[in-house]
Design a protein around this motif. Structure first.
Motif, PDB file in Angstrom:
ATOM      1  N   LYS A 104       0.881  -1.145  -0.037  1.00 57.88           N
ATOM      2  CA  LYS A 104      -0.001  -0.035   0.092  1.00 57.88           C
ATOM      3  C   LYS A 104       0.853   1.197   0.073  1.00 57.88           C
ATOM      4  O   LYS A 104       1.910   1.489   0.840  1.00 57.88           O
ATOM      5  N   PRO A 105       0.776   2.120  -0.928  1.00 53.52           N
ATOM      6  CA  PRO A 105       1.412   3.393  -0.961  1.00 53.52           C
ATOM      7  C   PRO A 105       1.509   4.238   0.287  1.00 53.52           C
ATOM      8  O   PRO A 105       0.448   4.280   1.150  1.00 53.52           O
ATOM      9  N   THR A 106       2.552   4.696   0.564  1.00 51.96           N
ATOM     10  CA  THR A 106       2.796   5.418   1.938  1.00 51.96           C
ATOM     11  C   THR A 106       3.558   6.766   1.839  1.00 51.96           C
ATOM     12  O   THR A 106       4.409   6.957   0.624  1.00 51.96           O
ATOM     13  N   LYS A 107       3.529   7.636   2.511  1.00 51.16           N
ATOM     14  CA  LYS A 107       4.474   8.822   2.267  1.00 51.16           C
ATOM     15  C   LYS A 107       5.602   8.844   2.905  1.00 51.16           C
ATOM     16  O   LYS A 107       6.530   9.649   2.564  1.00 51.16           O
ATOM     17  N   GLN A 108       5.954   7.901   3.732  1.00 48.66           N
ATOM     18  CA  GLN A 108       7.362   7.628   4.284  1.00 48.66           C
ATOM     19  C   GLN A 108       8.182   6.699   3.699  1.00 48.66           C
ATOM     20  O   GLN A 108       8.335   5.517   3.972  1.00 48.66           O
ATOM     21  N   ILE A 109       8.851   7.169   2.437  1.00 45.58           N
ATOM     22  CA  ILE A 109       9.746   6.347   1.542  1.00 45.58           C
ATOM     23  C   ILE A 109      10.953   7.167   1.195  1.00 45.58           C
ATOM     24  O   ILE A 109      10.972   8.309   1.439  1.00 45.58           O
ATOM     25  N   ILE A 110      11.894   6.321   0.991  1.00 49.57           N
ATOM     26  CA  ILE A 110      13.174   6.950   0.571  1.00 49.57           C
ATOM     27  C   ILE A 110      13.241   6.543  -0.819  1.00 49.57           C
ATOM     28  O   ILE A 110      12.922   5.541  -1.170  1.00 49.57           O
ATOM     29  N   CYS A 111      13.705   7.333  -1.723  1.00 44.70           N
ATOM     30  CA  CYS A 111      13.838   7.296  -3.239  1.00 44.70           C
ATOM     31  C   CYS A 111      15.064   7.324  -3.618  1.00 44.70           C
ATOM     32  O   CYS A 111      15.932   8.105  -3.070  1.00 44.70           O
TER      33      CYS A 111
END
Length: 71
Positions: free
Chosen positions: A21-28
């Protein structure tokens, strides 16, 4: 196992793939080949973003080239 979510942005010409599920807390992480790897706080890959997905695009895209195989 969660469903994989795939979306295409016709304006930005990007393909977005989420394995969770997409989340706002990611590292790209930018791989320098029009691909961005998305990781969670623990470093696990949770998604991908492919920039400039449809090459030589001149008009609005009605369908995207995508191949899916289940193994």
């Amino acid at each position: 196992m969660e469903a994989i979510k795939i979306t295409y942005d016709n304006i930005g010409n990007t393909l977005d793939i989420w394995f969770v599920k997409p989340t706002k807390q990611i590292i790209c992480d930018d791989l320098d080949n029009d691909t961005i790897v998305k990781r969670d706080k623990k470093g696990r890959i949770v998604g991908l973003e492919i920039l400039n997905y449809v090459k030589n695009r001149k008009h609005k895209v009605d369908a995207i080239p995508l191949e899916l195989s289940l193994i």
